[in-house]
Design a protein around this motif. Structure first.
Motif, PDB file in Angstrom:
ATOM      1  N   ARG A 447      66.025  79.826  93.810  1.00  0.00           N
ATOM      2  CA  ARG A 447      67.259  79.376  94.456  1.00  0.00           C
ATOM      3  C   ARG A 447      68.317  80.469  94.293  1.00  0.00           C
ATOM      4  NH1 ARG A 447      63.209  75.620  94.534  1.00  0.00           N
ATOM      5  NH2 ARG A 447      63.955  73.507  94.810  1.00  0.00           N
ATOM      6  N   ALA A 448      69.150  80.624  95.327  1.00  0.00           N
ATOM      7  CA  ALA A 448      70.156  81.692  95.285  1.00  0.00           C
ATOM      8  C   ALA A 448      71.495  81.174  94.753  1.00  0.00           C
ATOM      9  CB  ALA A 448      70.355  82.244  96.688  1.00  0.00           C
ATOM     10  N   TYR A 449      72.193  82.011  94.018  1.00  0.00           N
ATOM     11  CA  TYR A 449      73.557  81.685  93.555  1.00  0.00           C
ATOM     12  C   TYR A 449      74.445  82.915  93.720  1.00  0.00           C
ATOM     13  CZ  TYR A 449      71.360  77.525  92.041  1.00  0.00           C
ATOM     14  OH  TYR A 449      70.654  76.356  92.089  1.00  0.00           O
ATOM     15  N   VAL A 465      78.046  79.991  89.354  1.00  0.00           N
ATOM     16  CA  VAL A 465      78.709  78.696  89.291  1.00  0.00           C
ATOM     17  C   VAL A 465      77.914  77.743  90.166  1.00  0.00           C
ATOM     18  CG1 VAL A 465      80.773  77.495  90.071  1.00  0.00           C
ATOM     19  CG2 VAL A 465      80.976  79.716  89.001  1.00  0.00           C
ATOM     20  N   GLY A 470      72.346  65.880  92.305  1.00  0.00           N
ATOM     21  CA  GLY A 470      71.808  64.619  91.770  1.00  0.00           C
ATOM     22  C   GLY A 470      71.151  63.793  92.852  1.00  0.00           C
ATOM     23  N   PHE A 471      69.968  63.285  92.577  1.00  0.00           N
ATOM     24  CA  PHE A 471      69.302  62.365  93.500  1.00  0.00           C
ATOM     25  C   PHE A 471      69.304  61.001  92.817  1.00  0.00           C
ATOM     26  CE2 PHE A 471      67.446  66.518  94.118  1.00  0.00           C
ATOM     27  CZ  PHE A 471      67.389  66.657  95.493  1.00  0.00           C
ATOM     28  N   LEU A 483      66.032  70.618  91.228  1.00  0.00           N
ATOM     29  CA  LEU A 483      65.025  71.346  90.453  1.00  0.00           C
ATOM     30  C   LEU A 483      65.666  72.443  89.606  1.00  0.00           C
ATOM     31  CD1 LEU A 483      61.874  71.683  90.151  1.00  0.00           C
ATOM     32  CD2 LEU A 483      62.227  73.716  91.523  1.00  0.00           C
ATOM     33  N   CYS A 484      66.484  73.262  90.227  1.00  0.00           N
ATOM     34  CA  CYS A 484      67.021  74.416  89.519  1.00  0.00           C
ATOM     35  C   CYS A 484      68.300  74.048  88.756  1.00  0.00           C
ATOM     36  CB  CYS A 484      67.306  75.500  90.553  1.00  0.00           C
ATOM     37  SG  CYS A 484      67.812  77.047  89.857  1.00  0.00           S
ATOM     38  N   THR A 485      69.233  73.378  89.451  1.00  0.00           N
ATOM     39  CA  THR A 485      70.508  73.073  88.781  1.00  0.00           C
ATOM     40  C   THR A 485      70.277  72.097  87.623  1.00  0.00           C
ATOM     41  OG1 THR A 485      70.940  71.383  90.454  1.00  0.00           O
ATOM     42  CG2 THR A 485      71.944  73.526  90.805  1.00  0.00           C
TER      43      THR A 485
HETATM   44  C1  LIG Z   1      72.920  82.843  99.576  1.00  0.00           C
HETATM   45  C2  LIG Z   1      73.096  81.534  98.836  1.00  0.00           C
HETATM   46  C3  LIG Z   1      74.035  81.441  97.841  1.00  0.00           C
HETATM   47  C4  LIG Z   1      74.196  80.241  97.156  1.00  0.00           C
HETATM   48  N1  LIG Z   1      75.137  80.163  96.186  1.00  0.00           N
HETATM   49  C5  LIG Z   1      75.331  78.997  95.526  1.00  0.00           C
HETATM   50  C6  LIG Z   1      76.353  78.890  94.521  1.00  0.00           C
HETATM   51  O1  LIG Z   1      77.067  79.855  94.227  1.00  0.00           O
HETATM   52  N2  LIG Z   1      76.507  77.700  93.898  1.00  0.00           N
HETATM   53  C7  LIG Z   1      75.727  76.592  94.224  1.00  0.00           C
HETATM   54  O2  LIG Z   1      75.940  75.521  93.634  1.00  0.00           O
HETATM   55  N3  LIG Z   1      74.755  76.680  95.162  1.00  0.00           N
HETATM   56  C8  LIG Z   1      74.527  77.846  95.811  1.00  0.00           C
HETATM   57  N4  LIG Z   1      73.536  77.931  96.749  1.00  0.00           N
HETATM   58  C9  LIG Z   1      72.625  76.777  96.912  1.00  0.00           C
HETATM   59  C10 LIG Z   1      71.511  76.875  95.847  1.00  0.00           C
HETATM   60  O3  LIG Z   1      70.657  77.966  96.159  1.00  0.00           O
HETATM   61  C11 LIG Z   1      70.617  75.629  95.732  1.00  0.00           C
HETATM   62  O4  LIG Z   1      70.162  75.246  96.995  1.00  0.00           O
HETATM   63  C12 LIG Z   1      71.284  74.432  95.100  1.00  0.00           C
HETATM   64  O5  LIG Z   1      71.845  74.773  93.858  1.00  0.00           O
HETATM   65  C13 LIG Z   1      70.288  73.303  94.861  1.00  0.00           C
HETATM   66  O6  LIG Z   1      69.232  73.737  94.069  1.00  0.00           O
HETATM   67  P1  LIG Z   1      68.352  72.735  93.206  1.00  0.00           P
HETATM   68  O7  LIG Z   1      67.051  73.420  92.934  1.00  0.00           O
HETATM   69  O8  LIG Z   1      69.094  72.208  92.054  1.00  0.00           O
HETATM   70  O9  LIG Z   1      68.113  71.522  94.188  1.00  0.00           O
HETATM   71  P2  LIG Z   1      66.764  71.111  94.911  1.00  0.00           P
HETATM   72  O10 LIG Z   1      65.849  70.435  93.970  1.00  0.00           O
HETATM   73  O11 LIG Z   1      66.262  72.268  95.681  1.00  0.00           O
HETATM   74  O12 LIG Z   1      67.337  70.028  95.892  1.00  0.00           O
HETATM   75  C14 LIG Z   1      68.204  70.442  96.914  1.00  0.00           C
HETATM   76  C15 LIG Z   1      67.997  69.456  98.034  1.00  0.00           C
HETATM   77  O13 LIG Z   1      68.739  68.319  97.730  1.00  0.00           O
HETATM   78  C16 LIG Z   1      69.617  68.003  98.773  1.00  0.00           C
HETATM   79  N5  LIG Z   1      70.845  67.652  98.071  1.00  0.00           N
HETATM   80  C17 LIG Z   1      71.861  68.432  97.764  1.00  0.00           C
HETATM   81  N6  LIG Z   1      72.803  67.725  97.104  1.00  0.00           N
HETATM   82  C18 LIG Z   1      72.331  66.471  97.014  1.00  0.00           C
HETATM   83  C19 LIG Z   1      72.837  65.286  96.438  1.00  0.00           C
HETATM   84  N7  LIG Z   1      74.027  65.248  95.828  1.00  0.00           N
HETATM   85  N8  LIG Z   1      72.084  64.176  96.488  1.00  0.00           N
HETATM   86  C20 LIG Z   1      70.893  64.192  97.117  1.00  0.00           C
HETATM   87  N9  LIG Z   1      70.388  65.290  97.694  1.00  0.00           N
HETATM   88  C21 LIG Z   1      71.090  66.416  97.629  1.00  0.00           C
HETATM   89  C22 LIG Z   1      69.752  69.239  99.618  1.00  0.00           C
HETATM   90  O14 LIG Z   1      69.860  68.907 100.973  1.00  0.00           O
HETATM   91  C23 LIG Z   1      68.460  69.961  99.339  1.00  0.00           C
HETATM   92  O15 LIG Z   1      67.489  69.628 100.282  1.00  0.00           O
HETATM   93  C24 LIG Z   1      73.370  79.118  97.454  1.00  0.00           C
HETATM   94  C25 LIG Z   1      72.412  79.240  98.448  1.00  0.00           C
HETATM   95  C26 LIG Z   1      72.276  80.419  99.143  1.00  0.00           C
HETATM   96  C27 LIG Z   1      71.226  80.484 100.213  1.00  0.00           C
END
Ligand SMILES: Cc1cc2nc3c(=O)[nH]c(=O)nc-3n(C[C@H](O)[C@H](O)[C@H](O)COP(=O)(O)OP(=O)(O)OC[C@H]3O[C@@H](n4cnc5c(N)ncnc54)[C@H](O)[C@@H]3O)c2cc1C
Length: 696
Positions: A447-449, A465, A470-471, A483-485
């Motif tokens: 995942r990108a940040y 940041v 949350g799901f 997954l990542c956060t």
């Molecule tokens: C270039 C780039 C830069 C980014 N920079 C940042 C950054 O600086 N900070 C940041 O926070 N993120 C950033 N993101 C987004 C980040 O990469 C992740 O997608 C995000 O943090 C979610 O990752 P995860 O693995 O925790 O969630 P995952 O397990 O991958 O789940 C994400 C999925 O859940 C859905 N979802 C999102 N929020 C909720 C919710 N509240 N309830 C239910 N479903 C939801 C989304 O639609 C998505 O399909 C960036 C993305 C890109 C492409």
């Protein structure tokens, strides 16, 4: 038809970044034979495998779009080649083609690569034999892809008839007399063979209702759920997709001896320690935000504010354990996994997934290689149905992957983000082999940040940041975090500094004891501070979208301190959050930037602010409202002073709303209609003065 061209052969060319276009192209190839066609498949990057200049069979393109409307890496050369200005206007006049473009409306330039190829092929004289499909990953690719594929076969039949007819006409134009009779006879025979195709098409047996379902009428439940359907779907006959051919053979070998852990998956990543974790929001914030500081001083990594970092986080141990138990493989978790292609597989272009290291253990495979949280596609459900014993469960899985069950698929699988483990829990008699999971689960994605710091201010460090996704618990799955956060938040839960902590209390925290984080810089080509510091800029970044602008401003602050006599352009930041006291992240740092002149204007709005009881003007709620309040300055900076506009954050709503507002501002300022405002915006983009870094 030119000699040597079969009357059923067509070519499929795909341009894929993450494998979706490739997988659809392969699905087409697999289905072609069932419809009586012979498909040849090739990646657009493999220019030596096809020759469009001499291609007289129909061609089907399946292309995705990546980044900010860029072609996928595998299509770059092809796009460049067809864009050459020296090509004559009839260069592809012999070509009959159909095109399926994949994109995501959450990003700007939806399906741009597909649209570009389509437009250019048209300019070069090529002919559509079927309408172009634009599939949106934002709402579900299937919504367009499934009906598009369904219609493709009929369109192919028609084009073959048309091509053979025109071939006949041109072939007999020199002979005398009974031309029309000869043409008609040949056409008739073509049509007959096509009817035969129709028959074989209908004879798959898949669309017939299962006889068992009829016995279930008496016990139809009132409410549908993931594993239960109601009439009319429960009584409907189903059009089920063809069973995807399996292609992998999996053997579990000996338990590896010694500590030869395989780290190939994360090889291109740097493993860096954490050096700080801090809550940026108060405990009662709706979307909690965390700042992490990563220590990169031992690695050779450089970045600029505006760049992002890919973070690779593993799947949860508990979920992997549950999955292993459910598959009956828990006692084999430390065995090594050997993969090879099934001999006689019917899958075209089958290959062993290159992202699975040889001889890794089963547990490693599930933790580091596969996205076990991914939402199972319909093809996966189709295969799972065949591994399910119990009749009603099998029928329900068939429904969920059928055309008739599309709404239920969205409602019970896609929208609640169901994963394979949820399915296996809901369908206890489903017992898929491990090979099926490896065939259908995609590669674990990083995942990108965005970098939320400047290395001038934090040498050897980068800040990221994020808001913890949350799901909430629902009928389909228990509560869980992203997954990542969620993984990152769990790792730092015991050492994270509370909201409001000013100075890191380094001594009391043993950061070295925490697991390292796998990171890889993801350099951005354009989302950087203007190279000329006098250029004025407007930054729009609500919520964690403010991250790159903190980096910009830290950098600018240092540059100003170093070059006190130099001129610097005006800077505006539009920030928004829910509550002033709960989630106004970086408040103190932003106020400091204003005080020392780094930031000329800070405009903040609160979407859940208390209603003003004094009856004063309603306050702006979202960043686009604040932008509108300062429309005059935004217009001046962009249209008169050659300035830049940066937008970062949520792609779903904010980026679109800001874009609409910008259109309104430009329309008013220049006194032009919507179309001309759009042209001005397109020009700003082209000049890299309107830059977006948006995510969903
Ligand atoms: C270039 C780039 C830069 C980014 N920079 C940042 C950054 O600086 N900070 C940041 O926070 N993120 C950033 N993101 C987004 C980040 O990469 C992740 O997608 C995000 O943090 C979610 O990752 P995860 O693995 O925790 O969630 P995952 O397990 O991958 O789940 C994400 C999925 O859940 C859905 N979802 C999102 N929020 C909720 C919710 N509240 N309830 C239910 N479903 C939801 C989304 O639609 C998505 O399909 C960036 C993305 C890109 C492409």
């Amino acid at each position: 038809m030119p000699s040597g061209v079969s009357s059923s052969r067509f070519l499929i060319l795909y341009g894929s970044q993450k494998g979706q276009a490739q997988s659809i192209a392969e699905q087409l190839t697999d289905q072609a034979a069932e419809h009586g066609f012979e498909a040849e498949i090739s990646c657009l990057s493999k220019g030596d495998e096809y020759n469009l200049e001499k291609e007289h069979s129909p061609v089907v393109f399946v292309v995705s779009t990546t980044g900010d409307g860029e072609p996928p890496d595998t299509a770059l050369k092809f796009v460049r080649r067809i864009k050459k200005k020296s090509l004559p206007r009839d260069h592809f006049s012999h070509l009959h083609y159909a095109l399926l473009a994949l994109g995501d409306t959450n990003y700007t330039n939806f399906c741009n690569c597909g649209k570009t190829i389509d437009r250019r092929l048209q300019e070069l004289g090529a002919n559509h034999f079927y309408a172009t499909g634009l599939a949106d990953d934002g709402t579900g690719l299937e919504v367009v892809v499934d009906p598009w594929i369904d219609g493709l076969w009929e369109a192919l039949k028609k084009i073959f008839v048309k091509m053979s007819a025109s071939d006949l006409i041109s072939g007999i134009s020199l002979s005398s007399g009974h031309q029309s009779v000869a043409v008609l006879e040949k056409l008739e025979s073509s049509a007959q063979s096509l009817q035969l195709l129709d028959i074989s098409d209908a004879d798959t047996g898949e669309s017939k209702p299962e006889s068992e379902t009829e016995t279930r009428d008496a016990e139809i439940p009132l409410e549908a759920s993931l594993n239960r359907s109601v009439a009319p779907l429960s009584q409907s006959s189903l059009s089920i997709p063809a069973l995807p051919p399996s292609y992998l053979e999996v053997c579990l070998g000996d338990v590896p001896t010694g500590e030869e852990e395989v780290h190939i998956v994360a090889q291109s990543f740097h493993e860096v320690p954490l050096s700080r974790a801090l809550w940026l929001t108060r405990d009662d914030a709706v979307k909690p935000v965390i700042l992490l500081e990563l220590d990169m001083k031992d690695e050779n990594i450089s970045y600029e504010p505006g760049d992002a970092f890919d973070l690779l986080c593993p799947n949860r141990d508990t979920e992997v354990d549950d999955l292993l138990h459910r598959l009956g493989l828990h006692d084999k978790k430390n065995h090594s996994v050997h993969l090879q292609l099934l001999k006689n597989t019917k899958k075209k272009g089958a290959r062993v997934p290159p992202y699975i290291p040889e001889k890794c253990t089963l547990q490693y495979l599930l933790i580091w290689c596969l996205e076990i949280r991914s939402i199972p596609k319909k093809a996966f459900l189709r295969s799972l149905a065949d591994c399910t014993q119990e009749t009603q469960e099998k029928r329900r899985l068939q429904e969920l992957c059928s055309r008739e069950g599309a709404a239920d698929y969205d409602r019970f699988v896609r929208n609640p983000s169901v994963c394979i483990l949820d399915l296996l829990r809901a369908f206890p008699s489903c017992m898929p082999p491990l090979s099926l999971l490896i065939e259908h689960l995609p590669k674990l994605q990083a995942r990108a940040y965005s970098a939320a710091s400047s290395s001038l201010r934090h040498p050897g460090k980068v800040h990221i940041v994020f808001s913890v996704v949350g799901f909430p618990a629902c009928a389909e799955h228990p509560e869980r975090t992203g997954l990542c956060t969620g993984w990152l938040a769990d790792r730092v839960s015991t050492i994270i500094e509370p909201y409001g902590t000013k100075q890191a209390s380094q001594e009391s925290v043993d950061y070295a004891a925490l697991p390292k984080v796998h990171i890889c810089p993801r350099l951005n080509n354009s989302f950087h501070l203007p190279s000329d510091p006098t250029v004025p800029m407007v930054m729009v970044g609500p919520g964690s979208g403010v991250a790159p602008f903190i980096g910009f401003l830290q950098q600018r602050e240092k540059e100003r301190a170093r070059n006190q006599d130099s001129a610097f352009g005006e800077t505006w930041l539009f920030f928004g959050c829910r509550h002033k006291d709960r989630d106004f992240i970086f408040r103190e740092e932003l106020e400091r930037f204003v005080e020392n002149g780094t930031l000329s204007h800070l405009k903040v709005c609160f979407s859940r602010a208390e209603t003003d009881r004094n009856g004063s003007e309603p306050k702006p709620k979202y960043v686009q409202h604040t932008l509108l309040l300062h429309a005059e300055h935004v217009a001046r900076i962009l249209l008169k002073e050659n300035g830049c506009l940066y937008v970062c954050g949520d792609a779903k709503n904010m980026a679109k709303d800001v874009n609409d507002t910008l259109m309104e501002i430009i329309g008013k300022e220049l006194q032009v209609d919507k179309l001309d405002s759009m042209k001005t915006i397109a020009k700003l983009r082209e000049e890299k003065r309107y830059l977006q870094d948006i995510w969903s």
